[in-house]
Design a protein around this motif. Structure first.
Motif, PDB file in Angstrom:
ATOM      1  N   ILE A 181       0.860  -1.186   0.000  1.00 23.45           N
ATOM      2  CA  ILE A 181       0.000   0.000   0.000  1.00 23.45           C
ATOM      3  C   ILE A 181       0.893   1.231   0.000  1.00 23.45           C
ATOM      4  O   ILE A 181       1.639   1.458   0.959  1.00 23.45           O
ATOM      5  N   PRO A 182       0.886   2.009  -1.097  1.00 24.74           N
ATOM      6  CA  PRO A 182       1.732   3.206  -1.112  1.00 24.74           C
ATOM      7  C   PRO A 182       1.393   4.119   0.076  1.00 24.74           C
ATOM      8  O   PRO A 182       0.210   4.344   0.370  1.00 24.74           O
ATOM      9  N   PRO A 183       2.427   4.627   0.759  1.00 25.31           N
ATOM     10  CA  PRO A 183       2.187   5.294   2.042  1.00 25.31           C
ATOM     11  C   PRO A 183       1.794   6.759   1.963  1.00 25.31           C
ATOM     12  O   PRO A 183       1.684   7.406   3.004  1.00 25.31           O
ATOM     13  N   SER A 184       1.570   7.305   0.771  1.00 27.00           N
ATOM     14  CA  SER A 184       1.080   8.677   0.690  1.00 27.00           C
ATOM     15  C   SER A 184       0.137   8.787  -0.499  1.00 27.00           C
ATOM     16  O   SER A 184       0.026   7.864  -1.305  1.00 27.00           O
ATOM     17  N   SER A 185      -0.556   9.921  -0.592  1.00 29.21           N
ATOM     18  CA  SER A 185      -1.621  10.069  -1.590  1.00 29.21           C
ATOM     19  C   SER A 185      -1.748  11.514  -2.033  1.00 29.21           C
ATOM     20  O   SER A 185      -1.373  12.432  -1.304  1.00 29.21           O
ATOM     21  N   THR A 186      -2.310  11.695  -3.240  1.00 29.39           N
ATOM     22  CA  THR A 186      -2.622  13.008  -3.779  1.00 29.39           C
ATOM     23  C   THR A 186      -4.066  12.970  -4.262  1.00 29.39           C
ATOM     24  O   THR A 186      -4.426  12.096  -5.039  1.00 29.39           O
ATOM     25  N   GLY A 187      -4.901  13.907  -3.789  1.00 31.29           N
ATOM     26  CA  GLY A 187      -6.260  13.969  -4.321  1.00 31.29           C
ATOM     27  C   GLY A 187      -7.304  13.717  -3.263  1.00 31.29           C
ATOM     28  O   GLY A 187      -6.986  13.485  -2.089  1.00 31.29           O
ATOM     29  N   PRO A 188      -8.595  13.778  -3.681  1.00 27.50           N
ATOM     30  CA  PRO A 188      -9.701  13.706  -2.729  1.00 27.50           C
ATOM     31  C   PRO A 188      -9.812  12.351  -2.033  1.00 27.50           C
ATOM     32  O   PRO A 188      -9.509  11.310  -2.615  1.00 27.50           O
ATOM     33  N   VAL A 189     -10.274  12.419  -0.770  1.00 26.26           N
ATOM     34  CA  VAL A 189     -10.527  11.238   0.062  1.00 26.26           C
ATOM     35  C   VAL A 189     -12.000  10.857  -0.083  1.00 26.26           C
ATOM     36  O   VAL A 189     -12.860  11.739  -0.073  1.00 26.26           O
ATOM     37  N   PRO A 190     -12.390   9.594  -0.176  1.00 25.81           N
ATOM     38  CA  PRO A 190     -11.523   8.426  -0.107  1.00 25.81           C
ATOM     39  C   PRO A 190     -11.096   7.911  -1.483  1.00 25.81           C
ATOM     40  O   PRO A 190     -10.245   7.044  -1.562  1.00 25.81           O
ATOM     41  N   GLU A 191     -11.679   8.430  -2.557  1.00 26.07           N
ATOM     42  CA  GLU A 191     -11.540   7.724  -3.839  1.00 26.07           C
ATOM     43  C   GLU A 191     -10.118   7.723  -4.362  1.00 26.07           C
ATOM     44  O   GLU A 191      -9.702   6.774  -5.026  1.00 26.07           O
ATOM     45  N   MET A 192      -9.329   8.764  -4.109  1.00 27.28           N
ATOM     46  CA  MET A 192      -7.977   8.798  -4.645  1.00 27.28           C
ATOM     47  C   MET A 192      -6.917   8.463  -3.599  1.00 27.28           C
ATOM     48  O   MET A 192      -5.735   8.673  -3.830  1.00 27.28           O
ATOM     49  N   VAL A 193      -7.306   7.944  -2.454  1.00 30.58           N
ATOM     50  CA  VAL A 193      -6.321   7.466  -1.476  1.00 30.58           C
ATOM     51  C   VAL A 193      -5.621   6.215  -2.038  1.00 30.58           C
ATOM     52  O   VAL A 193      -6.277   5.303  -2.536  1.00 30.58           O
ATOM     53  N   SER A 194      -4.288   6.208  -1.981  1.00 27.91           N
ATOM     54  CA  SER A 194      -3.535   5.046  -2.458  1.00 27.91           C
ATOM     55  C   SER A 194      -4.021   3.782  -1.751  1.00 27.91           C
ATOM     56  O   SER A 194      -4.172   3.779  -0.521  1.00 27.91           O
ATOM     57  N   HIS A 195      -4.260   2.713  -2.531  1.00 25.72           N
ATOM     58  CA  HIS A 195      -4.743   1.489  -1.907  1.00 25.72           C
ATOM     59  C   HIS A 195      -4.454   0.263  -2.753  1.00 25.72           C
ATOM     60  O   HIS A 195      -4.258   0.343  -3.946  1.00 25.72           O
TER      61      HIS A 195
END
Lengths: 127, 127, 127, 127
Positions: free
Chosen positions: B20-34
């Motif tokens: 699971i990539p440990p960081s994210s860019t963009g709106p939660v929850p749909e663009m959270v790295s998973h």
């Protein structure tokens, strides 16, 4: 024209991760976010393919029937399957059943952010 | 509602590349790295799926049990499996064992950089 | 700790599309462009995996041997296999042969441009 | 040089989702949008591979024949197959038939938008 090849593939195929991203960036229609099932009927008779759609919270829908002529590829966006059965933003899975062997590959283009992402896999041949 | 299809798939599935990539860019929850496991139970009885988690440097954890009703899709983010067993940034693998045939597809969304990346594969059917 | 699972997988695996993108964008080491082989040894004895490397224009190299302890995942960047056998920018393929069943998934992260791309597939189980 | 491995793979392979994105962003040739078939002939005799191309709206073309020497990888961009059979922007599928076992993986690089996307899958082994 080539001599027809023997039929290749399987008659039941599964796509487990169906999801059409609900927004897009870029020109229409090529960069619109979409799921596709890309099918090949390499044999010498037409294929009739029943597409069953499964959801997380309601009974399955379909089947929708797609006919693929002999010796033809058929790349179909799920967005355009018709009848409004699959809508963007909803998780789903597909079972495809054909009366002759075909091959199925599942591809997604996601252009929600500024540069598109792609994923693809040969679907699961179940029989 | 469609007539129930015969069960399709296998009862043991493997995902080797879990992360699971440990960081994210963009709106939660749909663009959270998973990471996701997308499962289909096309049969007419519920599936009980045991998820075993393997690591590079310690004993396996689990199983966590997920129940998928008959004729339903189940798309589950590993981020949300519960119990804090899998944390972002750590390599892992999964073995899924179901009491009835299912199909499993593994997908990752990585939004660490400004435009998300995707990858997907049908998992390995081991029996 | 869980009871050991029966061994799952195959003993020969193939990755046909090997290529390490020769440049990168973003922090080191996580966003460095790389190919990985992600292996799971779910069984109760250690696996000894011989990795053979094939090229387009010269004889194969290796094998390099990787040992995976019992009940462990092993995610290995090809960039770090050692011996300088595989270098960025060169096409290659891999045959992996293990003395016990394992599962292999192949993943690439390409950060040559400003937002990374990903691809992944379960490798081909050849025996 | 390693001792030759036993042949691995299958003799018929299918790529269902063929499509060369018709535009590109970035340096030539590495970032030009392309589809590739990445083939491994791990055996000790040369492979002769016939590539048949299927379309959605006309008869199949080919076969084009590619020879892969013994113990060699062969990564071939569809863009460069020759004869102008496959052009960017057109849906197609491939059937590859080899006289000895090989392994085939299908990969696309799409650089139509500012950061490239990748997708890859082991092709379907049909026999």
């Amino acid at each position: 024209m080539t001599t027809p090849l023997p039929p290749v593939g399987a008659t039941t195929w599964v796509v487990a991760d169906g999801y059409i991203p609900p927004s897009s960036t870029g020109p229409v229609p090529e960069m619109v976010s979409h799921d596709s099932v890309c099918m090949l009927n390499a044999g010498s008779v037409a294929a009739s393919v029943d597409i069953h759609v499964f959801f997380t919270d309601r009974d399955p829908a379909g089947p929708l029937t797609v006919v693929i002529p002999a010796q033809r590829a058929c790349h179909r966006r799920i967005n355009d399957l018709g009848d409004g059965i699959v809508v963007p933003g909803v998780d789903y899975s597909l079972v495809l059943r054909s009366d002759v062997p075909i091959v199925v590959q599942h591809t997604r283009l996601d252009s929600r952010q500024a540069a598109n992402a792609l994923m693809s896999t040969i679907a699961y041949p179940a029989g």
